[in-house]
Design an enzyme around this catalytic site. Structure first.
Site: not given
Ligand code: NAI
Length: 351
Positions: A83, A188, A264
């Protein structure tokens, strides 16, 4: 304010290496955490936001990188977890974005094959176009106008949808979501596709969001809105966190009135102990790194492994079967689904 020791954060982390660069021109810290190359070169999104402290940004990068390793490993997918976090100062302006991303792209070039990235909180497919312009092949999910695969959100939503079906089968004996009551927290990019799929499938969906424009938009499309603070205690079959990480904690878990949590958002559990809290309350929680892997798998599969779009879609639909195995193992071994999923991931990492 408590002091967080960076050396302790790193020593406690199970990952391989961290690359840190201070970008003098913008005042941003660039942190790239490479968690595991065991299954292949690493892939992970680039998160761009302002953190209060450097150590908060570092901690986020370390945690998210480990999550990526689990995400790929649970599916036996040939990529490792990583990441990147770009911690920009609060004064950061949009005019600084492109030059910063270009300098970041040059850093990715220096790292070579070990790490490729994609969009995350605070970055988009257009940002990936900028990175790719100086670092070809290092950024996934570029816009379709330059030949990329576009947003990963639809594939992520499809994976969450299939995972919900699997959880429903375990909890209610049927994978059909028709008539199921579902709260979607955050409409979103992922939440939007998800809520549309659910509603098309006949589920009874309500949503919440903090963005007034999105709230108005979804209300005008006929979806029922509940206030953000009421979402926790709204009686439903499935609660779907699709906004922020860390949302499942002692306080919120005690308020939930659902049978299943599948969503999610990354790193939904605030603390590892929250998995046990959910289990004690009889709530079936499918770990986020299983439910939300669709986007990462589809985009990396298409762009790095040469899958067709149809093949990627089929693989993402396969998230349902993996979710079912995780939940069945959890029940059989009387452990949390989090632990059951980690055990599968660890098995793949050992071979
Ligand atoms: P997004 O930023 O497009 O959507 C998040 C939505 O949540 C926004 O509409 C925002 O207003 C809303 N929100 C923020 N705080 C809230 C709150 N307290 N209560 C209710 N709503 C709130 O992000 P996106 O892409 O849809 O991703 C959603 C989550 O899923 C994020 O946590 C992301 O890290 C994670 N995720 C996304 C993937 C993707 O493919 N986009 C892949 C894997 C994970």
């Amino acid at each position: 304010m408590s002091t967080i020791r960076i050396d302790e954060l790193l020593a406690d982390w199970s990952g391989e290496e961290v690359i840190v660069r201070f970008d003098h021109d913008s005042g941003a810290w660039i942190i790239i955490a490479i968690h595991s190359t065991r299954l292949g070169p690493t892939v992970g999104g680039t998160r761009l936001k302002s953190y209060r402290r450097f150590s908060d940004a570092l901690r986020d990068a370390l945690r998210l990188a480990e999550g990526m390793t689990n995400k790929f490993a649970v599916f036996g997918f040939p990529r490792g977890g990583a990441k990147a976090v770009i911690n920009v100062p609060r004064t950061f302006s949009e005019s600084q974005r492109a030059p910063l991303l270009q300098r970041y792209g040059r850093l990715l070039n220096q790292l070579g094959e070990i790490f490729t990235t994609g969009p995350d909180v605070g970055t988009s497919s257009s940002d990936m176009d900028i990175i790719d312009s100086v670092a070809p092949g290092r950024a996934h999910s570029r816009t379709r106008s330059v030949g990329g695969s576009g947003s990963s959100a639809p594939a992520t939503a499809l994976g969450v949808f299939k995972a919900m079906g699997a959880a429903s089968e375990i909890a209610f004996g049927s994978d059909s979501l028709k008539g199921r009551s579902i709260v979607v927290q955050g409409v979103g990019k992922v939440g939007e596709t998800l809520i549309e799929m659910l509603s098309k499938d006949g589920a009874r969906v309500v949503f919440t969001d903090v963005d007034s424009k999105r709230v108005a938009d979804f209300k005008s499309r006929g979806f029922e809105f509940i206030r953000p603070d009421d979402a926790w205690s709204h009686p439903c079959d499935i609660f779907a966190p699709c906004a922020l990480g860390g949302v499942l904690n002692r306080k919120t878990i005690s308020r939930l009135k659902c049978k299943i949590v599948v969503g999610a958002a990354n790193n939904q559990l605030d603390q590892p102990a929250d998995a046990e809290r959910l289990k004690k309350r009889g709530i079936l929680y499918l770990p986020d790194f299983v439910a939300n892997a669709g986007g990462a798998i589809a985009i990396t599969g298409i762009e790095a492994l040469g899958w067709s779009e149809a093949e990627a879609r089929e693989r993402v639909r396969g998230i349902g079967a993996v979710a079912r195995t995780v939940l069945e193992n959890a029940l059989k071994d009387d452990v949390t689904p989090e632990l059951a999923a980690r055990r599968i991931a660890e098995r793949h990492l050992r071979f």
